[in-house]
Structure formats: structure tokens, C-alpha cells
Write an enzyme that holds these catalytic residues in place. Sequence first.
Site, PDB file in Angstrom:
ATOM      1  N   LYS A 161      -8.343 -26.244   8.879  1.00 14.05           N
ATOM      2  CA  LYS A 161      -8.319 -27.693   8.745  1.00 14.05           C
ATOM      3  C   LYS A 161      -9.219 -28.201   7.619  1.00 14.05           C
ATOM      4  O   LYS A 161      -8.887 -29.182   6.944  1.00 14.05           O
ATOM      5  CB  LYS A 161      -8.719 -28.350  10.073  1.00 14.05           C
ATOM      6  CG  LYS A 161      -7.780 -28.034  11.238  1.00 14.05           C
ATOM      7  CD  LYS A 161      -6.365 -28.497  10.973  1.00 14.05           C
ATOM      8  CE  LYS A 161      -5.428 -28.139  12.113  1.00 14.05           C
ATOM      9  NZ  LYS A 161      -5.755 -28.799  13.370  1.00 14.05           N
ATOM     10  N   GLY A 164      -3.438 -28.687  18.936  1.00 22.46           N
ATOM     11  CA  GLY A 164      -3.094 -29.024  20.307  1.00 22.46           C
ATOM     12  C   GLY A 164      -4.137 -29.833  21.043  1.00 22.46           C
ATOM     13  O   GLY A 164      -4.148 -29.872  22.272  1.00 22.46           O
ATOM     14  N   GLY A 165      -5.051 -30.475  20.310  1.00 24.08           N
ATOM     15  CA  GLY A 165      -6.049 -31.325  20.936  1.00 24.08           C
ATOM     16  C   GLY A 165      -7.294 -30.613  21.419  1.00 24.08           C
ATOM     17  O   GLY A 165      -8.225 -31.245  21.909  1.00 24.08           O
ATOM     18  N   GLU A 187     -14.726 -36.690  11.163  1.00 23.07           N
ATOM     19  CA  GLU A 187     -13.898 -37.691  10.495  1.00 23.07           C
ATOM     20  C   GLU A 187     -14.103 -39.051  11.153  1.00 23.07           C
ATOM     21  O   GLU A 187     -14.505 -39.141  12.323  1.00 23.07           O
ATOM     22  CB  GLU A 187     -12.413 -37.333  10.593  1.00 23.07           C
ATOM     23  CG  GLU A 187     -11.993 -36.181   9.733  1.00 23.07           C
ATOM     24  CD  GLU A 187     -10.506 -35.905   9.838  1.00 23.07           C
ATOM     25  OE1 GLU A 187      -9.992 -35.186   8.964  1.00 23.07           O
ATOM     26  OE2 GLU A 187      -9.861 -36.384  10.784  1.00 23.07           O
ATOM     27  N   HIS A 197      -2.630 -35.421  22.868  1.00 31.71           N
ATOM     28  CA  HIS A 197      -2.316 -34.987  21.509  1.00 31.71           C
ATOM     29  C   HIS A 197      -1.017 -34.186  21.417  1.00 31.71           C
ATOM     30  O   HIS A 197      -0.728 -33.602  20.372  1.00 31.71           O
ATOM     31  CB  HIS A 197      -3.474 -34.177  20.903  1.00 31.71           C
ATOM     32  CG  HIS A 197      -4.791 -34.900  20.934  1.00 31.71           C
ATOM     33  ND1 HIS A 197      -5.099 -35.919  20.056  1.00 31.71           N
ATOM     34  CD2 HIS A 197      -5.873 -34.757  21.745  1.00 31.71           C
ATOM     35  CE1 HIS A 197      -6.311 -36.364  20.325  1.00 31.71           C
ATOM     36  NE2 HIS A 197      -6.807 -35.682  21.339  1.00 31.71           N
ATOM     37  N   GLU A 243      -3.274 -33.110   8.863  1.00 31.90           N
ATOM     38  CA  GLU A 243      -2.978 -31.686   8.791  1.00 31.90           C
ATOM     39  C   GLU A 243      -1.599 -31.472   8.189  1.00 31.90           C
ATOM     40  O   GLU A 243      -0.816 -32.421   8.049  1.00 31.90           O
ATOM     41  CB  GLU A 243      -3.032 -31.022  10.173  1.00 31.90           C
ATOM     42  CG  GLU A 243      -1.965 -31.502  11.146  1.00 31.90           C
ATOM     43  CD  GLU A 243      -2.050 -30.806  12.497  1.00 31.90           C
ATOM     44  OE1 GLU A 243      -2.803 -29.826  12.621  1.00 31.90           O
ATOM     45  OE2 GLU A 243      -1.350 -31.244  13.426  1.00 31.90           O
ATOM     46  N   ARG A 278       5.770 -24.953   8.958  1.00 32.16           N
ATOM     47  CA  ARG A 278       6.901 -24.422   9.733  1.00 32.16           C
ATOM     48  C   ARG A 278       7.878 -25.544  10.027  1.00 32.16           C
ATOM     49  O   ARG A 278       7.637 -26.709   9.694  1.00 32.16           O
ATOM     50  CB  ARG A 278       6.404 -23.834  11.050  1.00 32.16           C
ATOM     51  CG  ARG A 278       5.580 -24.838  11.860  1.00 32.16           C
ATOM     52  CD  ARG A 278       5.305 -24.391  13.268  1.00 32.16           C
ATOM     53  NE  ARG A 278       4.293 -25.186  13.936  1.00 32.16           N
ATOM     54  CZ  ARG A 278       4.485 -26.390  14.463  1.00 32.16           C
ATOM     55  NH1 ARG A 278       5.671 -26.962  14.385  1.00 32.16           N
ATOM     56  NH2 ARG A 278       3.500 -27.038  15.062  1.00 32.16           N
TER      57      ARG A 278
END
Length: 447
Positions: free
Chosen positions: A116, A164-165, A200, A235, A287, A291
Site C-alpha cells: 500500500k 479487507g478492512g 492518512e 469494508h 489502492e 486483477r
Amino acid sequence: MFQKILIANRGEIALRVLRACKELGIQTVVVHSTADADAMHVRLADESVCIGPPPSRDSYLNIHQIVAACEITGADAVHPGYGFLSENAKFADILAAHNITFIGPTGDHIRIMGDKIEAKRTAKRLGIPVVPGSDGAVTEDKEAKRIAAAIGYPVIIKASAGGGGRGMKVAHSEADLEVALQTARSEADAAFGDDAVYIEKYLQKPRHIEVQVFGDGAGRGVHFGERDCSLQRRHQKVWEEAPSPALNAEERSHIGGVCARAIADLGYSGAGTIEFLYEDGEFYFIEMNTRLQVEHPVTEAITGIDLVHEQIRVASGGGLSVRQEDIRFHGHAIECRINAEDPRTFTPSPGTITHFHTPGGLGIRVDSGVYSGYKIPPYYDSLIGKLIVHGRNRVECMMRLRRALDEFVVDGIRTTLPLFRDLVGNADIANGDYDIHWLEKYLAEGE
């Protein structure tokens, strides 16, 4: 073009890729665990190979077994679907070493966007707007306090290797920050084996907007418009639509152009999704997924372009089939993820489906690998299928969705169908007036 593609996945996405291969005249091989021996994609594939027992680590995540299956069957390419090994750079590298094409980006691009912090640095370099925050991992609490004070509270702490949070915590004040940092690091280490975190600015009422992009690996890039994925629980996306009710044509064209140019400059190959938080007319990169996405059918509905065909074409060296000026957007599409879960508690509900009936009619698509008598195994994701509805505009799409949900029947297990029947009648949803916190508030009020 490829002669034989091995599909390294299961469920509805395996069946989705299989159908695309058949339309292109490509032979198919599927791998499966012992729990999926009776799955629909196994029944319909040209060949199938059992690669292990039910646990994913012993089957769908077993790279050695999948490569062996390629060699046994003579598959010259692998489509990873989504989840499992779809964003595993090591898997892409190993396939390349065996002269098997990975239908996706290079291992290097997967690595860049899988971290990330590095992804944020790369996005910034490519001219993609980012959320204000730290330039890299934050290791000292003193440094964290300085950064948080500079960008202003509330702030969110995120795991560098996260998804996935997991490893995400919000701090509303300096008093919250130390505990949030410790908790996020601990969760990140437990989930990903890496406790690196970054900070952030935490946006109050953003929407989740993602842009579908494609690159040919040789300096060309295009975008296929955006999707609004703001209806989420913990999320995890629940409902997706395209185009977003929150954007106007100018904003749509601008952010799409930014993303297409970035993909071209990166030399990226294949499908990708650049995800943003959007608030007060501003986009903030969060992000990139390297895929195909679960929600790709809504983009296919409004563009008329098969994204899996496009993936296979690009991976085989055929380049992109369309230029940006060829891509046109028509109408509105919504996807609902139908899960084998309690519609309120979201507790998994594995078991035997005693009756399964899907809706039909103009503008209705159901992507699912289940059938009457199919037993939902307890080992994997609870997705039963996806209901995708398309209309000439959002009003028609919502009316058609309401009708389709009423026709959808899944007996024998609990599903999230009742939740969607509630949502489609809600005034905020009808007006497109929601953000990423809306669904959790709605569910909490109903308890």
C-alpha cells in the site's frame, strides 16, 4: 491465441472465465478441491484436476499442485479469477519460469500495487491524486502524532500489506492515536505477517469510486468508466453500480483520463482497478487491484465489452481491441452480491440448496455456479451468485432490480436476498444519496 487455459479458481468466477474461453474456442482445464468435485464449473470444463483437500492452503493456494496440473494437461496459460492467487506475484513469476502465461500483470506490478505504501508513492508519481498522509511506514508514535497534527484529525491507520478492512483503525484525537497504532500494528502482523502501518486523513462521508482500466503492456491504456461501490459492510462491498450517481460527465471524463494515462505510463498489462475515496468533488487514491473485480459485470453491461475476453486477448499478445474513443457508455447497471449469510447478522449459512430459481427478462444477468441440490461448502467465501441488472437509466434499472429480486428464489439456506429487497425500497438508495458508512448505520438502526 492460447490453446488451453487452466482456471485456478472456483465458483461463479471459474464458470465466468470458462464461458469466455468456450466462446473464444479455447480448451479449458479447471482445478478443484475434493469439496468442489460436484461444482458446476467442474462439470462443464473440458478437463478437471483434483488438487487437494478442502482447506484453501492445500488446494486453491497450492502453487506446486496448480503448476503440476498445467504440466499434466498441457495448459499454456492460467486465469486466476479473483481472490486466491490472483494477486500473488510469486505465482506469476513461477508460471513465467515454466513458460506458462499468467493472465494478468507482471509479478513486479503486482508487488508494487500490493504494498500500500509503494502503491501510494507510485500513484503520486503517475499523477493520480492521493489522500494526505505519511509518505511511508510510520514506526514511531512521536512521528505519527506530528503527521496527524499536520493533516488534521480524524486520521486512519492502515496496514501496508492490508486488505479487507484488517489492520485499519480510526483515531479522532491524539488521545486515541497511540491505542489505534498499537491495535492496527497487532492486527496487521497477525493477518499479514507484516506490522508496517501508515497514516492518512480520514474522510468523513466519502463515496468509494473505482475506475476500470486496461493496459496492453506496451504503453497503451484505456479506461472503461467508473463504478460506485460505496454500499459496504466492514469494508466489504455489497452493492455496486455504474455509472456512479454522484459524478457528472466532466468528473467522470477527468478521473478516467488520469487513470488511463497512468496505466499507459506504468506499462501495465491487463485488467486493473484504481480505487478512490471521493468527497466534495475531490478524488483520493486508496489502492489498485491488479486483477478482475467481482463487480466487473456492471461495467460490461454499460459498455457492451467482455472484459474477460479482453484479458485473454491482451495476455496472448493481441493488444487491446478498443481505443478510448471506441468505448461508449449506455444506461445504468447495478450488481447485488447474493451471499449464503443471514441478512442481518451476516453469519455464514452453508448447507444444501433445495430450490434455486433465477430471474430473467430483458437486462437481467445472474452469474452463479450453484444449482438446486448443490451443497454450499463451509470452507470458502459465501458468495452464491451475483444479480446484475441493466436499464436505460437508473430509474428503470431500479425498477427492474426490484422485480428481479422478487423473482429470485434460494431455498434451504439463509441468504442476503431480504436485505437487498429492503434496500431497493429505501428512499436514500433510490436517490443515490449514500456514502461508505451508510449501510452499517442502516443495519445498526435495524437491530
